[in-house]
Each structure stands twice: as C-alpha cells, then as structure tokens.
Design an enzyme around this catalytic site. Structure first.
Site, PDB file in Angstrom:
ATOM      1  NE  ARG A  56      48.000  60.137  55.917  1.00 48.93           N
ATOM      2  CZ  ARG A  56      48.682  60.591  56.958  1.00 48.93           C
ATOM      3  NH1 ARG A  56      50.005  60.426  57.010  1.00 48.93           N
ATOM      4  NH2 ARG A  56      48.080  61.190  57.950  1.00 48.93           N
TER       5      ARG A  56
ATOM      6  CB  THR B 171      50.926  74.019  65.907  1.00 46.13           C
ATOM      7  OG1 THR B 171      49.724  74.105  65.144  1.00 46.13           O
ATOM      8  CG2 THR B 171      51.656  72.740  65.539  1.00 46.13           C
TER       9      THR B 171
ATOM     10  CE  LYS C 232      43.538  73.143  61.418  1.00 44.82           C
ATOM     11  NZ  LYS C 232      43.496  71.678  61.664  1.00 44.82           N
TER      12      LYS C 232
ATOM     13  NE  ARG D 236      41.897  71.089  66.513  1.00 47.85           N
ATOM     14  CZ  ARG D 236      42.855  70.178  66.405  1.00 47.85           C
ATOM     15  NH1 ARG D 236      43.467  69.712  67.500  1.00 47.85           N
ATOM     16  NH2 ARG D 236      43.233  69.723  65.228  1.00 47.85           N
TER      17      ARG D 236
END
Length: 554
Positions: free
Chosen positions: A122, A332, A272, A82
């Site tokens: 953010r 993850t 994803k 990846r």
C-alpha cells in the site's frame, strides 16, 4: 482309443457335469427379488447435495458468522468454508467450531480453508488537510521511503524498500485496483520517479500491484507467520483442512510454507495465483507440482494483466491442474451483484457456467457470502447453476466423450491412473449410478475426479483429514471408514468393505433402485499407499444380487 470313443467319453463328462450343476442349484435357496434396506433413507439434505459434481466454497464473514446462517449455507450447497485471515485469525476459531458441529450433526465431512493474507502493498498517508490528490495524465510523480512526510500532489511514501529496489525503468505500478496507472521513468536510492498514464485520484493506504516486477522477498509476511502459528497451535483442536497462500510468484513460496508447517498439520496447501509471473507455462507447472491445490484468484490477476487475457489463463490453469490431478477453485466476482441484489446478472450466470464447462473442481463466493445481503441465496443460486449446467445435454455429451473443458488427461501415466480410467469408462458403459473408491491418502479419488466422470465418487477413507480435504474435489463425496474397524477375517475383508461401502451409498442416496450399479475400485491389501489393483461391479441390492435377483438375503 478311437476318435469315436473319445467323443463318447466327452459326452459322458458333459452329462455328468450338467447333473452336478443341477444338484448344486437345487441345494441353493431360490432367487429372491432384490430390495434396498428399509433403513437406507437419505437425510433431507442428501437428495439435493449429492446430485452435483462441481463443489462450492463459501467465505464466512459478518453476514454469515452465526450458527444458524452457517448451517443454512451448508444446506444450500457449501462444501468448503473459507476463513479469510486478512481480517484477523482469532475470531475465525468460533466459526470453525460451528462448522465442525454441523459436520457432526449431518455426519458429512466439511472442508475448512484458511486463507493467509500474503504481502499487501500500500502507498503511504496523505494529510488531513489534503486527504486526496487528483493526478493528471503526463504528470510526474515520485514514490519514496519518507514515511514522516505526508503525501501531496508531487510525491507520497511507498514504505516497501524491497519494492522500490526491484522496480526498473518501464515497469508499471497499478494503484487502487488499477484505477491509477503510473510507469517508472527513473530510479534512485530510496525512490522511484514515474509518469502518470491516466487521470485519477489518489488517497491514503491505497493498494498497488506490480504486473511487470518480481519482488525478491518471501510471500509470507510477519502477519502470515503469526496467523500460521495460531492455526498450528492456537486453534484448540479445531483443525483446518486447507491453507492458502496469497500472491504466490514461484514454487519456493509454497515450499517455504510447507517448511514452516514442518509436519505439524495434515492440512493441504493451496496456491492462490494472482500474479502474471506465476502463470507463465513453466512457472505454473512448477507451482502446481509443489502444492496440493490451486485457486484462480481473478481479482488481482485481472488487475495485473490485460482483462481479455484472464479467461484464457483461467482455462490454462485448470488444464494444468487436471494434468497433475490437483483440485482447482475459480474465484472472485462470480455473483458479485448478489452482495446487494437477490438475483445475479446474466453475465455472472454465464461466468459460473463457463468455469464449470472449463472443468474446475470448485467455484467460490467471497463478499457475496461474507458481507452481502443475500448469503444463503447466493449459495443456492450457485448450486442451481451447477445443477443446470451438469444436467444439460451439452455437458452430458462432453462427459460421455471424456472431453470436459476440451481436455483429456493423458492415459495410464501410473498404475492408479490405469485402474481409475478403466473404472470410469466401465461406469459410463454400464450406466452406473456411482463410483466407489477405497483410498488411504485420497490420491485415487483425486485422480478419478480429474477425469470428470459425470457421476458421484464415493471416496471411503480411514482418515477424517483426508475425507475433509476431498470435499474440495469435483464429484467426490467422502466418508470415513477404517478397514481395521470392520469385523472380518483377512480373507473376507474385501467383501465386508464392499458391503460397508454399499451401505454408505444407500445412506447418502447415491443409489435409488436395487438394480442401480456401482463400479468399485480398491487397492489390495488395504491401506497401502499407491496401491490400486481391483475393480468390481455391484448392484445396489447387494453383493449377491444381479439383474434385480439375489441368491440369498443378508
């Protein structure tokens, strides 16, 4: 003619037939004991690598960018590398070239997955004099579009107008991986007012998640579009095999990605899933339908939804992917402690095992292999866990019952499904060591992989792109061979292809003994998409061998 006369004629015919068979057998060479070809010696990597079903995805980064380390990760078990484009795309070209060199050295297709960053939201900046504020439960706090003013204990900028306009009263905002939670109490032009739900600190550029809000904007940011163009035009002949899009909320996000590629690449597209909206049953079904694979991105998913829901959602996603025959990665924090420790926690080992028992196609390492102290050890540990689970009596019983993950795919939905299901059942009944599939697009191999047959699937395809993409599918070990390159007449092509497939199975050490059986599936004529209509059982000794005896030596 009397009944007695008819009986005499029948006996005479039988005697004559028996005599003819004796003459035919006498003309044939004597049976010879079957042996494996003397040159069918597996490379050192083969014995370990070809004894697992679930695949391994490793993220490359500062700890694993050298040619030596990438090769070590491959030898330790990595099937797909990846490239995380969140930290730039240009520097991933060198790593991709190294992967292709290793692929050529070991004559083994390796997948490359390019992971687009997606929309990263953010908060704005705080000043140098007050770089951090401490907020308390019940405190009022405002987010606005005023990027010129630094943040303080009353407000901070949130430079995403599309987010502010989508938020409604009652929506939650989770900041800094959920460490700070606020709830919207009021909205206005260019701002939202919130109430703080827990004591926490807030500083510059902390990311935030919106578990209750669908933001009506493209899942592809200007950076993603720029990175995608670099993959299409600037990778200088080094193709990627999978392109992943982050923070997918709806099927239109994947359709936009496909439209932007516009046939310029054969790369498969992977969604994803890290938003609660994406895993609602109808939405999940629609997203899986329009993509080629799925990643269960449990990091952000675990922030945006209750953590106790994540294991259930993981199983539901895997089940839907198996229903549609699409490979699925569980990712993850699988071995996160190995970023700093040479050994995983027992809980992490259980997490990896659970993903395998759930029926996933692949498990992924992120920081462990990209930035950790023990990248090679992390990959090797994953492989040990895969091998341990898949050789356990419990997993074997689930494979035998066709119930890995507690799910049995629907039977015979298509002609291909009917053929590959029959082949898998036949392989189980005969105790075969390998399934051999001839496939042009990879579809037959993927449909077979979703059944979790419990033994290697040697997928022979004329396309190197298809072979590399199949590196992500459980149990599938791809090889490249074009029927047009096989020296055979049309009437003899099937048998020559079987012989070539058998030689590949020997070379990859998928069979060890001349009596090892292989169940083969193909579509005749070759290279016709969607065609699967033939099954044959052969022994490793050769096409003219059975029970360890051969009619001739070739």
């Amino acid at each position: 003619m009397s009944r007695m006369s008819l009986s005499c004629v029948a006996v005479t015919l039988l005697v004559a037939r028996a005599a003819a068979l004796r003459q035919l057998r006498a003309a044939l060479p004597p049976l010879k004991a079957a042996t494996l070809a003397p040159d069918a010696v597996a490379p050192a990597v083969a014995s370990a690598r070809f004894r697992k079903g679930v695949k391994q995805v490793s993220t490359l980064g500062p700890a694993s960018a050298s040619p030596e380390m990438i090769e070590k990760l491959f030898l330790a078990g990595t099937d797909v590398f990846r490239m995380n484009l969140s930290h730039g795309a240009e520097d991933k070209l060198d790593a991709s070239r190294i992967v292709r060199d290793i692929e050529q050295k070991y004559d083994h297709p390796i997948g490359i997955l390019a992971d687009l960053q997606g929309p990263k939201h953010r908060v704005g900046m705080f000043g140098d004099d007050v770089p951090k504020v401490h907020l308390t439960e019940g405190q009022a706090y405002r987010f606005d579009l005023d990027t010129d003013a630094v943040g303080d204990d009353k407000r901070v900028s949130l430079p995403h107008p599309e987010v502010l306009s989508a938020l409604t009263v009652g929506d939650a905002i989770l900041i800094d991986d959920g460490k700070l939670r606020v709830e919207v109490t009021g909205t206005g032009v260019g701002f939202v007012d919130t109430v703080v739900k827990n004591d926490a600190a807030l500083s510059s550029r902390k990311g935030f998640n919106l578990p209750d809000t669908v933001v009506p904007c493209s899942a592809m940011t200007p950076k993603d579009i720029e990175d995608l163009e670099f993959l299409m035009e600037g990778f200088q002949g080094v193709t990627v095999d999978w392109i992943a899009l982050s923070f997918v909320q709806r099927p239109e996000d994947m359709l936009e990605l496909r439209e932007r590629i516009k046939g310029r690449s054969n790369a498969k597209l992977l969604a994803k899933l890290e938003k609660p909206q994406a895993v609602e049953p109808e939405q999940l079904r629609a997203i899986v339908d329009v993509c080629d694979g799925i990643m269960v991105a449990r990091g952000d998913l675990g922030v945006e939804m209750p953590p106790e829901d994540v294991p259930i959602v993981q199983k539901e996603i895997i089940e839907e992917c198996r229903r549609q025959g699409k490979p699925v990665i569980v990712a993850t924090q699988m071995l996160e402690s190995m970023i700093d420790s040479p050994a995983p926690t027992r809980a992490e080992c259980s997490d990896v095992a659970t993903a395998i028992f759930d029926g996933c196609d692949a498990i992924m390492l992120s920081g462990e292999s990209a930035a950790g102290k023990y990248p090679e050890e992390s990959v090797a540990m994953q492989q040990r866990l895969v091998k341990r689970v898949e050789t356990s009596a419990r997993h074997g019983a689930l494979v035998a019952a066709g119930a890995v993950g507690g799910y049995s795919p629907p039977h015979g939905a298509t002609d291909t499904d009917a053929v590959v299901e029959s082949a898998a059942q036949l392989a189980r009944s005969l105790g075969a060591k390998c399934l051999l599939v001839f496939t042009r697009t990879g579809s037959s191999a993927r449909r077979l992989a979703r059944l979790k047959p419990g033994l290697p699937i040697l997928a022979v395809t004329p396309s190197v792109d298809v072979a590399r993409s199949l590196a992500l599918s459980a149990y599938v070990y791809p090889a490249v061979l074009d029927p047009e390159d096989v020296d055979a007449e049309r009437s003899n092509l099937f048998f020559r292809m079987l012989e070539a497939g058998l030689e590949l199975a020997r070379a990859k050490h998928l069979v060890d003994d001349p009596t090892d059986r292989i169940v083969c599936t193909a579509g005749l004529p070759f290279n016709v998409e969607g065609c699967a209509n033939a099954i044959r059982v052969i022994e490793a000794g050769g096409l003219d061998c059975w029970g360890g005896q051969c009619t001739w030596e070739g």
